[in-house]
Design an enzyme around this catalytic site. Structure first.
Site, PDB file in Angstrom:
ATOM      1  N   SER B 113       0.741  -1.270   0.008  1.00  0.00           N
ATOM      2  CA  SER B 113       0.006   0.030   0.044  1.00  0.00           C
ATOM      3  C   SER B 113       0.922   1.280  -0.108  1.00  0.00           C
ATOM      4  O   SER B 113       0.451   2.290  -0.342  1.00  0.00           O
ATOM      5  CB  SER B 113      -0.975   0.182   1.256  1.00  0.00           C
ATOM      6  OG  SER B 113      -0.348   0.104   2.192  1.00  0.00           O
ATOM      7  N   LYS B 150       0.713   3.892   6.549  1.00  0.00           N
ATOM      8  CA  LYS B 150       0.072   4.891   5.932  1.00  0.00           C
ATOM      9  C   LYS B 150       0.553   6.337   6.094  1.00  0.00           C
ATOM     10  O   LYS B 150       1.513   6.792   6.937  1.00  0.00           O
ATOM     11  CB  LYS B 150      -1.567   4.924   6.425  1.00  0.00           C
ATOM     12  CG  LYS B 150      -2.204   3.605   6.126  1.00  0.00           C
ATOM     13  CD  LYS B 150      -2.341   3.379   4.583  1.00  0.00           C
ATOM     14  CE  LYS B 150      -3.063   2.192   4.254  1.00  0.00           C
ATOM     15  NZ  LYS B 150      -2.121   0.786   4.593  1.00  0.00           N
TER      16      LYS B 150
END
Lengths: 188, 188
Positions: B113, B150
């Site tokens: 990600s 993230k």
DNA sequence: CAATATACCATACAAATGTATGGTAGTCAA
DNA sequence: TTGACTACCATACATTTGTATGGTATATTG
């Protein structure tokens, strides 16, 4: 840094090993035992190592010396035509967990040719000097007096360099392999 | 690891500092001088530090002990529901150049990600534990019992998490901030 | 209360350890 | 050949340093 003779280097390496193993330096006698040398001889060696800048010695102190550690040198952008490993190019040092720092150096990345391999501008690459590499290794090479990071390719008997960024074409020019990237680091 | 009392910790910290500064551990008397304590008292402290597993002691040896150093622990994939910093999750340790390893840990990346930020599967991230972050910091967060990397975003009064991979949408769910990524490493 | 753990003290002692001194021998460059 | 440097030796010595012993005092806990 002044060169060490073989004997001096052996002693120096033993000191490094001992510290790594025990957490503290060996005594003069411990060094002597290791090499079957007399106490006086080790005194000489320590003096020389100190004189040449490899040891910092604290007098009258048991195990009172430490190797002058430089860690792994980090080279910055290398000016065209200049020797790569010129001391002027050292930007700093990084800590290592490698046994042998011999033959290992670090390089700061300039440019975006390897972004698809997760190597970004300003990353620090830790490199093992070597003249050969395997297909798909990430390597440091000398190309027209410039130092670059690329992927090393061996395909159908041909050897060439490949960027990890679609903006760049494969490079079929002559190059000199400097080393193989063994680790990358990035600070935020 | 068993807890240290304040005094014990003070002595332990002094030992760590001394080693960092001199390259070798202090003698019992040096520690005693530092804290204006008697030799016998330091003997006691060393015994306790040894008994609690903070020091490895070599008998009859000048400066003959070393801190049992664990470096920075690297946590692997964390099972859902399990406490993050469980000892079972430690995959290994990385060497550091950080003064304070207190509040610092490392994490092995799973997933893709963050590829556009140059963070790939299996990279090791070094993380500073903290509960707040700045816009665009790369952070470690707890999301539905899962630990993820993230980008932390603050936009128009809203706080959310963003992947660095177009395949993933921004995450507006509730999350717990665990820390901020201060370094990434990748071995080849 | 008694037991245990921590935190401190002083002192004597043996062992570990660096230092000093004064040698010998080989190599290499001036 | 002389001087400088390296590489080795043996021995005596002073000091540094861990260890041992036997105390006192305080807080905590069963």
């Amino acid at each position: 840094m002044e060169e060490l003779t073989k004997k001096q280097d052996a002693v120096y390496q033993f000191i490094l090993q001992s510290i790594k193993k025990n957490g503290f330096p060996p005594t003069l006698r411990e060094i002597g035992n290791k090499f079957s040398l007399s106490l006086g001889t080790i005194q000489d060696h320590i003096s020389l190592l100190k004189a040449k800048g490899y040891l910092k010695v604290k007098p009258n102190t048991a195990r009172g010396y430490e190797p002058v550690s430089h860690g792994i040198p980090v080279y910055g952008k290398v000016a065209a035509g200049k020797p790569i490993f010129a001391i002027e190019n050292i930007e700093g040092y990084v800590q290592d967990s490698y046994k042998k720092t011999e033959g290992v150096f670090a390089l700061k990345v300039t440019g975006d040719s390897m972004i698809d391999a997760g190597i970004l501008d300003r990353d620090v690459l830790i490199v093992h000097k070597q003249e050969t590499a395997e297909d798909k290794d990430i390597v440091i090479a000398l190309l027209d007096d410039e130092v670059t990071v690329k992927r090393f390719r061996r395909k159908r008997g041909k050897i060439f360099l490949e960027a990890a960024n679609e903006k760049y074409e494969p490079i079929e020019k002559e190059f000199t392999l400097i080393g193989k990237v063994i680790e990358s680091r990035r600070k935020y």
